[in-house]
Design an enzyme around this catalytic site. Structure first.
Site, PDB file in Angstrom:
ATOM      1  N   ARG A  42      71.228  53.891  30.546  1.00  0.00           N
ATOM      2  CA  ARG A  42      72.463  54.081  29.794  1.00  0.00           C
ATOM      3  C   ARG A  42      72.164  55.075  28.677  1.00  0.00           C
ATOM      4  NH1 ARG A  42      74.646  52.283  33.542  1.00  0.00           N
ATOM      5  NH2 ARG A  42      75.857  50.356  33.756  1.00  0.00           N
ATOM      6  N   HIS A 102      76.766  60.772  35.681  1.00  0.00           N
ATOM      7  CA  HIS A 102      76.631  59.317  35.938  1.00  0.00           C
ATOM      8  C   HIS A 102      76.858  59.008  37.428  1.00  0.00           C
ATOM      9  CE1 HIS A 102      76.913  55.102  33.959  1.00  0.00           C
ATOM     10  NE2 HIS A 102      76.413  55.016  35.187  1.00  0.00           N
TER      11      HIS A 102
HETATM   12  P1  NDP Z   1      67.548  44.330  35.810  1.00  0.00           P
HETATM   13  O1  NDP Z   1      68.313  43.401  34.925  1.00  0.00           O
HETATM   14  O2  NDP Z   1      67.075  43.860  37.132  1.00  0.00           O
HETATM   15  O3  NDP Z   1      66.290  44.915  35.012  1.00  0.00           O
HETATM   16  C1  NDP Z   1      66.375  45.281  33.675  1.00  0.00           C
HETATM   17  C2  NDP Z   1      64.997  45.665  33.181  1.00  0.00           C
HETATM   18  O4  NDP Z   1      65.105  46.053  31.799  1.00  0.00           O
HETATM   19  C3  NDP Z   1      63.983  44.505  33.249  1.00  0.00           C
HETATM   20  O5  NDP Z   1      62.742  44.951  33.724  1.00  0.00           O
HETATM   21  C4  NDP Z   1      63.882  44.067  31.788  1.00  0.00           C
HETATM   22  O6  NDP Z   1      62.648  43.478  31.417  1.00  0.00           O
HETATM   23  C5  NDP Z   1      64.071  45.402  31.085  1.00  0.00           C
HETATM   24  N1  NDP Z   1      64.420  45.181  29.679  1.00  0.00           N
HETATM   25  C6  NDP Z   1      65.502  44.567  29.173  1.00  0.00           C
HETATM   26  N2  NDP Z   1      65.418  44.480  27.839  1.00  0.00           N
HETATM   27  C7  NDP Z   1      64.241  45.047  27.498  1.00  0.00           C
HETATM   28  C8  NDP Z   1      63.554  45.225  26.267  1.00  0.00           C
HETATM   29  N3  NDP Z   1      64.082  44.803  25.095  1.00  0.00           N
HETATM   30  N4  NDP Z   1      62.348  45.825  26.289  1.00  0.00           N
HETATM   31  C9  NDP Z   1      61.796  46.226  27.461  1.00  0.00           C
HETATM   32  N5  NDP Z   1      62.383  46.083  28.671  1.00  0.00           N
HETATM   33  C10 NDP Z   1      63.599  45.492  28.672  1.00  0.00           C
HETATM   34  O7  NDP Z   1      68.506  45.621  35.989  1.00  0.00           O
HETATM   35  P2  NDP Z   1      68.520  46.701  37.176  1.00  0.00           P
HETATM   36  O8  NDP Z   1      67.133  47.105  37.492  1.00  0.00           O
HETATM   37  O9  NDP Z   1      69.394  46.240  38.277  1.00  0.00           O
HETATM   38  O10 NDP Z   1      69.297  47.896  36.436  1.00  0.00           O
HETATM   39  C11 NDP Z   1      68.754  48.503  35.275  1.00  0.00           C
HETATM   40  C12 NDP Z   1      69.813  49.344  34.582  1.00  0.00           C
HETATM   41  O11 NDP Z   1      70.096  50.512  35.340  1.00  0.00           O
HETATM   42  C13 NDP Z   1      71.172  48.657  34.457  1.00  0.00           C
HETATM   43  O12 NDP Z   1      71.188  47.795  33.334  1.00  0.00           O
HETATM   44  C14 NDP Z   1      72.114  49.832  34.297  1.00  0.00           C
HETATM   45  O13 NDP Z   1      72.310  50.103  32.942  1.00  0.00           O
HETATM   46  C15 NDP Z   1      71.365  51.003  34.939  1.00  0.00           C
HETATM   47  N6  NDP Z   1      72.065  51.537  36.117  1.00  0.00           N
HETATM   48  C16 NDP Z   1      72.429  52.852  36.135  1.00  0.00           C
HETATM   49  C17 NDP Z   1      73.063  53.400  37.234  1.00  0.00           C
HETATM   50  C18 NDP Z   1      73.401  54.854  37.278  1.00  0.00           C
HETATM   51  O14 NDP Z   1      74.095  55.293  38.197  1.00  0.00           O
HETATM   52  N7  NDP Z   1      72.948  55.668  36.343  1.00  0.00           N
HETATM   53  C19 NDP Z   1      73.389  52.577  38.410  1.00  0.00           C
HETATM   54  C20 NDP Z   1      72.940  51.210  38.306  1.00  0.00           C
HETATM   55  C21 NDP Z   1      72.309  50.725  37.190  1.00  0.00           C
HETATM   56  P3  NDP Z   1      62.121  42.102  32.114  1.00  0.00           P
HETATM   57  O15 NDP Z   1      61.599  42.553  33.475  1.00  0.00           O
HETATM   58  O16 NDP Z   1      61.047  41.641  31.231  1.00  0.00           O
HETATM   59  O17 NDP Z   1      63.298  41.186  32.229  1.00  0.00           O
END
Ligand code: NDP
Length: 309
Positions: A224, A272
């Site tokens: 994002r 996006h």
């Molecule tokens: P998940 O919820 O499966 O994974 C999120 C990851 O972010 C996890 O590894 C989590 O850590 C990490 N995270 C969250 N908070 C923190 C923090 N404070 N510090 C470090 N790491 C953190 O989400 P997805 O993999 O499914 O998707 C990730 C993101 O991709 C979505 O939230 C979305 O914003 C973006 N996205 C973008 C798209 C695009 O077209 N550009 C399409 C789809 C998604 P932990 O493993 O420890 O929980």
């Protein structure tokens, strides 16, 4: 009878209806239109629940979101008794793996530079461009990040990962938390941002983080826009600390026409589009989670209100 309500653009309901009719004739599938609530609804499929709708659905048990991120929602407005499911499905994962592979190979092989050279009809070969040791750091090791790590590794890249909690991935050095950044960042020639946007990750990629990357590193943001301090990124591009950025997401979308990213020679902008869900596979994933939920399970796609993703 379990009842599911599709509250999104009715024109996009077709593939969803087909999947449910074919695979779940026992579930009643309905499409919401303004003024036609289905008060018997147990589950919603939506990107963002229409204003006031949740409070008019007394039986509501779950909401299946059409997005992987939940940052566009006010989580406190979702009753705790209603489980929120992020979109997690193979089509979305494949799209993300393709986009990141394109970005990484483009950077690794100097393709973005050659595109600039082409614009000025410049024939300049850089035989050393494909460094054998491009090291890639993936921030966010969730559904998408972990698939990206696996794919890049299979192509022979040295990959490391960073997340909020410690993740074990065989053969991949992993780090976690703010305290892990000092070891993670200096080893990333290409930094890929795939973290969820939460209050903790807003503005995460700032001047101090970018300064810890190797000089001339590349940055790819597919998470994002608000994960990044865009002014700090522009300053790092200007100083040469960052050599190339590939950006799919922005603090303001659509990216305003006068934004410096548009015309920056070292920034590649896409609107996006890194990954979108595929209705057929998404509907199957929703159905699978729905069945598991009805059987009392807590699928991994359920959002944790306290951690915010
Ligand atoms: P998940 O919820 O499966 O994974 C999120 C990851 O972010 C996890 O590894 C989590 O850590 C990490 N995270 C969250 N908070 C923190 C923090 N404070 N510090 C470090 N790491 C953190 O989400 P997805 O993999 O499914 O998707 C990730 C993101 O991709 C979505 O939230 C979305 O914003 C973006 N996205 C973008 C798209 C695009 O077209 N550009 C399409 C789809 C998604 P932990 O493993 O420890 O929980």
């Amino acid at each position: 009878v379990t009842s599911i309500l599709f509250a999104h653009d009715p024109k996009s309901a077709g593939p969803w209806r087909s999947v449910f009719q074919e695979n779940a004739p026992d579930i009643s599938f309905n499409v919401w239109e303004e003024g036609t609530d289905c008060p018997e609804t147990d589950y919603l499929i939506t990107w963002k629940p229409p204003a006031g709708l949740i409070s008019r659905l007394p039986r509501l048990r779950g909401i299946f979101l059409l997005s992987a991120g939940v940052d566009h929602l006010a989580l406190p407005d979702i009753p705790r008794g209603v489980d929120l499911f992020r979109m997690s499905e193979p089509g979305l994962v494949n799209g993300m793996v393709e986009y990141v592979t394109f970005a990484v190979l483009g950077i690794h092989r100097g393709m973005f530079r050659y595109a600039r050279q082409q614009a000025s009809h410049s024939w300049k070969r850089d035989r050393d461009a494909a460094s054998p040791v491009t090291r890639i750091g993936v921030m966010g090791l969730g559904a998408l990040g972990s698939a990206v790590v696996a794919s890049l590794r299979s192509q022979g890249f040295a990959v490391s990962g960073w997340s909020r909690t410690k993740r074990e991935i065989a053969g991949v050095p992993t780090y976690c938390g703010r305290e892990g950044l000092g070891d993670f960042l200096p080893g990333a020639d290409i930094l890929i941002s795939l973290v969820a946007l939460t209050p903790q990750t807003r503005g995460l990629v700032d001047a101090s983080m970018l300064a810890q990357l190797p000089r001339g590193a590349a940055f790819v943001n597919v998470a994002r826009g608000d994960v990044v301090n865009e002014n700090d990124l522009l300053a790092a591009l200007a100083s040469g600390q960052i050599g190339q950025a590939v950006l799919d997401v922005f603090a303001t979308e659509p990216l305003p026409p006068d934004h410096p990213f548009w015309s920056h020679p070292n920034v590649f902008v896409t609107p996006h589009v890194a990954s979108v869900f595929q209705p057929e596979t998404a509907a199957m994933a929703v159905l699978e989670n729905l069945r598991a939920h009805l059987a009392g399970a807590r699928p991994a796609a359920i959002v944790d209100h306290d951690r915010g993703y």
